[in-house]
Design a protein around this motif. Structure first.
Motif, PDB file in Angstrom:
ATOM      1  N   SER B 122       0.837  -1.194   0.000  1.00  0.00           N
ATOM      2  CA  SER B 122       0.000   0.000   0.000  1.00  0.00           C
ATOM      3  C   SER B 122       0.871   1.242   0.000  1.00  0.00           C
ATOM      4  O   SER B 122       1.923   1.269   0.636  1.00  0.00           O
ATOM      5  N   PRO B 123       0.451   2.287  -0.704  1.00  0.00           N
ATOM      6  CA  PRO B 123       1.203   3.547  -0.654  1.00  0.00           C
ATOM      7  C   PRO B 123       1.008   4.280   0.671  1.00  0.00           C
ATOM      8  O   PRO B 123       1.679   5.279   0.920  1.00  0.00           O
ATOM      9  N   ASP B 250     -12.884   4.047  -5.770  1.00  0.00           N
ATOM     10  CA  ASP B 250     -11.608   3.809  -6.455  1.00  0.00           C
ATOM     11  C   ASP B 250     -10.447   4.363  -5.626  1.00  0.00           C
ATOM     12  O   ASP B 250      -9.400   3.716  -5.502  1.00  0.00           O
ATOM     13  N   GLU B 251     -10.640   5.544  -5.074  1.00  0.00           N
ATOM     14  CA  GLU B 251      -9.584   6.096  -4.216  1.00  0.00           C
ATOM     15  C   GLU B 251      -9.295   5.147  -3.050  1.00  0.00           C
ATOM     16  O   GLU B 251      -8.138   4.857  -2.728  1.00  0.00           O
ATOM     17  N   SER B 253      -9.556   2.120  -2.854  1.00  0.00           N
ATOM     18  CA  SER B 253      -8.947   0.856  -3.264  1.00  0.00           C
ATOM     19  C   SER B 253      -7.437   0.844  -3.032  1.00  0.00           C
ATOM     20  O   SER B 253      -6.845  -0.229  -2.903  1.00  0.00           O
ATOM     21  N   VAL B 254      -6.802   2.003  -2.955  1.00  0.00           N
ATOM     22  CA  VAL B 254      -5.347   2.004  -2.743  1.00  0.00           C
ATOM     23  C   VAL B 254      -4.993   1.414  -1.376  1.00  0.00           C
ATOM     24  O   VAL B 254      -3.878   0.941  -1.169  1.00  0.00           O
ATOM     25  N   LEU B 259      -5.465  -2.840  -6.813  1.00  0.00           N
ATOM     26  CA  LEU B 259      -6.810  -2.911  -7.374  1.00  0.00           C
ATOM     27  C   LEU B 259      -7.200  -4.348  -7.663  1.00  0.00           C
ATOM     28  O   LEU B 259      -8.380  -4.697  -7.681  1.00  0.00           O
TER      29      LEU B 259
END
Ligand SMILES: [Mg+2]
Ligand SMILES: [Mg+2]
Lengths: 356, 356
Positions: B122-123, B250-251, B253-254, B259
């Motif tokens: 994960s970022p 979608d955001e 999901s990071v 994904l």
């Protein structure tokens, strides 16, 4: 060196707005003293405080003063007593929307920088964000926030409209900014679904021919919301419509480690407006804990707008000194060693007076 | 134990869709073999491949097959030759939008989980996201994506409309899900600006009275885009309208690190649809590198929909085993030790057959 006289309309607004504005004014006064410029500050009501005092979120007197000023410094607006009441007829935000529209402030410009010293405060892994440096151009007077809207008993609607003209004028500003930066522009839209997005893409594709030195790419807004977190260094100039810009530029703000660091400028046909991107945080009001740096950096953007580049640079150096020396409000300070809003502003003003 | 006969319409779609669907089908077949259920898979065209073959993104034959199936498994749709062409009259996404509308799939349900073993991918800083576990309810057939839209030479518009009925039916599903989880629901809207958002807030406030055990809070979408990154553990069930849900889910999901891990269900009045949230990634097509886990977990959500809870649990355990043993595609594997799409699917199917 030229000495300037400038009149600045100050709209402190609600919540922590007055506190952070006070520090920005303090630092601007230090700049004036150091360089011999004369800044005149005129304070006016806007937002919830204006509704409470006059019934109107943007009184005529305030609007007229803004028209006559050389620039506008805004704190923040919004109050939960209006936000959480679906039945409220008059809202603080209407004041800001009307001001933007009246002044033709069609472009909101927001730099987002990953300051090295603040990397530990970011929720993102430091190796992902180190060096990230992007500039958002958000269209500010069109789209769904300004479209026709309405209600009946069982339904509600909001309309989103864009014209070629509205898109082209901000696109030119964004391309010009990209030419002075890393020469990359990303258009964010939802062109696979929305007609307005397809018009944005069409106009930007046309205009890009005039800026052959700028590389252009296109991202759907849902993908952009991911990419900002996954790989923020890919972005240089980001151009987008009003609502997407609202969401994405706030999302991108987490890169900086604190909302309290991020300034903005809103430019257009007439006088420009400078404001921190953070909200009015009513829960922090009057506690001397709000971070004034975003407001101070907004004032530095104002100096750049006046073409006072040396003065703006000195202001930014003074902010960097506060970061380096850890003269920071609780959002950024290690626990137990935080300074107050006023102390941070006073230190930065001192650094301006003391600086080279 | 009851033995079931189920017909599943498989719409592999475009790009990597066929590859990830193939693995989901492989694992479902393993479940069928293990438990004695009989799954019949019928493959049909939708998306760019359907436009190429028939001129239509959703051929009548496909739609009819979906109406008659017990569930639908979708891969992914979209192709750059349509996406990047503003003049294209027929678009792959229209097929999916029409399918959702025809089937009355008004609620898109997306779990987002921070898997411990994937935290390094994960970022986001691991201490921010460890334990994050949220469930999005995104309204799927209303709002601006389905509103009236149009163009003339110089302008374009998109209209966003919501009715009480559209809001109430998904709100009830979201409240019921919250009752079975941590009993918290967050409505995301932009009620300070949009009429449709104020209607959402009004309806949700009314409905919340029927779910006294669920705590409700309200976030503006721009703030939510920040909060998802700053403090994702605060979220349990997130309820929002169509476009905000598209962007925010979608955001979010990071958080999962890829994904390729995230499944979804779309439910409504008739047959339900299950699909990975990732796109068609045309650049990965045919390379045997796409992560099939999101498609496989979508198939597990399908089993839960069939009330095959034991089977679904076994499938999720098999996925966990692939994670633990690092049988992973390149998006998640350490460099040099990645497995192919087919190998990952085969391993998970093997674990199902082999599992308790
Ligand atoms: Mg905002
Ligand atoms: Mg999406």
């Amino acid at each position: 060196m030229d000495v300037l006289n400038k009149t600045i309309a100050v709209l402190p607004g609600d919540g922590i707005g007055p506190e952070v504005c006070r520090e920005a004014v303090r630092v601007l006064e230090a700049v004036g003293e150091k360089f011999g410029h004369h800044f005149t500050f005129e304070t006016h009501l806007m937002g919830a405080c204006a509704i409470d005092a006059t019934g109107e979120p943007l009184p005529t007197e305030t609007l007229e003063a803004c028209f006559e000023a050389d620039a506008i410094l805004l704190g923040a607006i919004g109050d939960p007593k209006y936000d959480n009441n679906p039945a409220a007829k008059v809202r603080p935000e209407q004041g800001l929307l009307k001001l933007r529209k009246s002044l033709g402030l069609f472009a909101n410009v927001r730099p987002v920088t990953a300051y090295d010293v603040l990397l530990p405060h970011s929720p993102l892994k430091n190796d992902r964000i180190a060096g990230a440096d992007m500039l958002f151009f958000r269209e500010l007077t069109g789209g769904i926030y300004f479209g026709e809207k309405g209600r009946d008993e069982n339904t509600a609607f909001d309309n989103c409209t864009y014209s070629r003209y509205e898109i082209a004028r901000i696109a030119h500003l964004a391309f010009q900014a990209a030419q002075n930066r890393r020469k990359k522009l990303t258009l964010v839209d939802k062109a696979n679904v929305l007609e307005t997005s397809r018009l944005w893409r069409e106009v930007v594709q046309e205009i890009s021919l005039e800026y052959a030195d700028v590389a252009v790419d296109y991202l759907f807004v849902d993908n952009a919301a991911m990419q900002l977190i996954l790989n923020p260094r890919q972005f240089d100039v980001v151009l987008t419509e009003n609502m997407f810009g609202d969401i994405l530029s706030d999302e991108a703000s987490v890169i900086a480690g604190s909302l309290g660091m991020l300034p903005s400028a809103s430019v257009g046909e007439r006088v420009a407006l400078f404001e921190p991107i953070h909200g009015s945080y009513p829960q922090a009001k009057g506690k001397n804990i709000a971070n004034p740096i975003a407001a101070i950096l907004s004032a530095a953007m104002m100096l750049e707008h006046f073409e006072l580049y040396q003065e703006a640079e000195l202001m930014k150096q003074a902010v960097q000194e506060a970061l380096d020396k850890k003269i920071l409000t609780p959002d950024l300070a290690a626990s137990g060693v935080a300074y107050g809003t006023e102390q941070v502003g006073t230190f930065i003003a001192y650094c301006v007076l003391d600086g080279a």
